[in-house]
Design a protein around this motif. Structure first.
Motif, mmCIF file in Angstrom:
data_model
loop_
_atom_site.group_PDB
_atom_site.id
_atom_site.type_symbol
_atom_site.label_atom_id
_atom_site.label_comp_id
_atom_site.label_asym_id
_atom_site.label_seq_id
_atom_site.Cartn_x
_atom_site.Cartn_y
_atom_site.Cartn_z
ATOM 1 N N ASP A 30 0.787 -1.233 0.000
ATOM 2 C CA ASP A 30 0.000 0.000 0.000
ATOM 3 C C ASP A 30 0.817 1.280 0.000
ATOM 4 O OD1 ASP A 30 -2.548 -0.742 -0.467
ATOM 5 O OD2 ASP A 30 -3.108 -0.941 1.620
ATOM 6 N N TYR A 31 1.513 1.505 -1.079
ATOM 7 C CA TYR A 31 2.174 2.772 -1.325
ATOM 8 C C TYR A 31 1.235 3.637 -2.144
ATOM 9 C CZ TYR A 31 6.572 0.634 0.113
ATOM 10 O OH TYR A 31 7.568 0.026 0.831
ATOM 11 N N THR A 32 1.658 4.852 -2.476
ATOM 12 C CA THR A 32 0.912 5.707 -3.388
ATOM 13 C C THR A 32 1.762 5.938 -4.621
ATOM 14 O OG1 THR A 32 1.778 7.745 -2.418
ATOM 15 C CG2 THR A 32 -0.291 6.871 -1.487
ATOM 16 N N GLU A 33 1.134 6.251 -5.742
ATOM 17 C CA GLU A 33 1.861 6.404 -7.001
ATOM 18 C C GLU A 33 3.007 7.404 -6.925
ATOM 19 O OE1 GLU A 33 -0.689 6.882 -10.411
ATOM 20 O OE2 GLU A 33 -1.069 4.727 -10.451
ATOM 21 N N PRO A 34 2.845 8.573 -6.300
ATOM 22 C CA PRO A 34 3.963 9.527 -6.281
ATOM 23 C C PRO A 34 5.247 8.964 -5.658
ATOM 24 C CG PRO A 34 1.946 10.623 -5.636
ATOM 25 C CD PRO A 34 1.646 9.149 -5.723
ATOM 26 N N LEU A 51 10.215 6.245 -14.241
ATOM 27 C CA LEU A 51 8.782 6.439 -14.049
ATOM 28 C C LEU A 51 8.527 7.930 -13.856
ATOM 29 C CD1 LEU A 51 8.123 3.510 -11.536
ATOM 30 C CD2 LEU A 51 7.886 3.480 -14.024
ATOM 31 N N GLY A 52 7.803 8.545 -14.792
ATOM 32 C CA GLY A 52 7.560 9.985 -14.750
ATOM 33 C C GLY A 52 6.348 10.370 -13.935
ATOM 34 N N GLU A 53 6.353 11.641 -13.496
ATOM 35 C CA GLU A 53 5.209 12.185 -12.760
ATOM 36 C C GLU A 53 3.938 12.157 -13.597
ATOM 37 O OE1 GLU A 53 5.792 16.014 -10.941
ATOM 38 O OE2 GLU A 53 7.809 15.465 -10.292
ATOM 39 N N TRP A 82 2.325 4.018 -16.961
ATOM 40 C CA TRP A 82 2.427 3.151 -15.795
ATOM 41 C C TRP A 82 1.379 3.539 -14.763
ATOM 42 C CZ3 TRP A 82 3.535 4.841 -10.816
ATOM 43 C CH2 TRP A 82 4.012 6.149 -10.695
ATOM 44 N N LYS A 83 1.042 2.581 -13.922
ATOM 45 C CA LYS A 83 0.185 2.850 -12.765
ATOM 46 C C LYS A 83 0.530 1.845 -11.679
ATOM 47 C CE LYS A 83 -3.723 0.048 -14.262
ATOM 48 N NZ LYS A 83 -5.124 0.016 -14.606
ATOM 49 N N VAL A 93 3.947 -2.253 -10.140
ATOM 50 C CA VAL A 93 3.790 -1.131 -11.037
ATOM 51 C C VAL A 93 3.515 -1.751 -12.396
ATOM 52 C CG1 VAL A 93 4.939 0.822 -12.130
ATOM 53 C CG2 VAL A 93 5.318 0.363 -9.695
ATOM 54 N N GLU A 94 2.358 -1.450 -12.944
ATOM 55 C CA GLU A 94 1.930 -2.043 -14.207
ATOM 56 C C GLU A 94 2.406 -1.152 -15.350
ATOM 57 O OE1 GLU A 94 -2.435 -2.381 -15.774
ATOM 58 O OE2 GLU A 94 -2.034 -3.915 -14.248
#
Length: 138
Positions: A30-34, A51-53, A82-83, A93-94
């Motif tokens: 359970d991390y967040t994308e940022p 992996l870009g913003e 990516w997400k 990370v997909e």
């Protein structure tokens, strides 16, 4: 073995490993994308993933077993979007690979599994013994 055969096999393997507790922990984090934005480099810099913003990515040195039939026809560089996926059995990370025209490529989606926010890995072999780690480049 082609790409369509590899991805389901890898998914089945991950399920077996999770239920058996073998190999390594692919549990829920359970991390967040940022937290994943940045560059990751493999041992010896053979594999690099950025992996870009804006939720785009570029990658070089991704294992051929994930990209092609293992006969050297894998692209030198891949890109796409990516997400972060924490809703499946293993946080990952997909990576959705796109062609030059921006449309999804035949390669489809590649999972980049999460060890922690600074360490991600590919699982190129079907039995899960080999993993290609990439660590955040600081």
């Amino acid at each position: 073995m082609n790409q369509r055969q590899v991805l389901p096999a890898v998914g089945a393997l991950v399920g077996v490993l999770l239920t058996s507790g073998c190999g390594f922990d692919l549990g829920k984090i359970d991390y967040t994308e940022p937290e994943f934005v940045g560059s990751y480099v493999g041992d010896g810099a053979a594999t690099i993933v950025a992996l870009g913003e804006d939720r785009t990515f570029t990658a070089v040195g991704v294992p051929d077993e994930l990209l092609g039939d293992g006969e050297g026809d894998a692209p030198a560089e891949i890109e796409g979007t990516w997400k972060y996926n924490s809703k499946s059995s293993a946080d990952h990370v997909e990576l959705t690979v796109t062609d030059a025209d921006g449309m999804p490529a035949e390669l489809g989606e590649l999972p980049l599994y999460v060890a922690d926010a600074d360490d991600l890995f590919f699982l190129p072999d079907q039995v899960g013994r080999e993993k290609v780690m990439v660590t955040r480049d600081r």
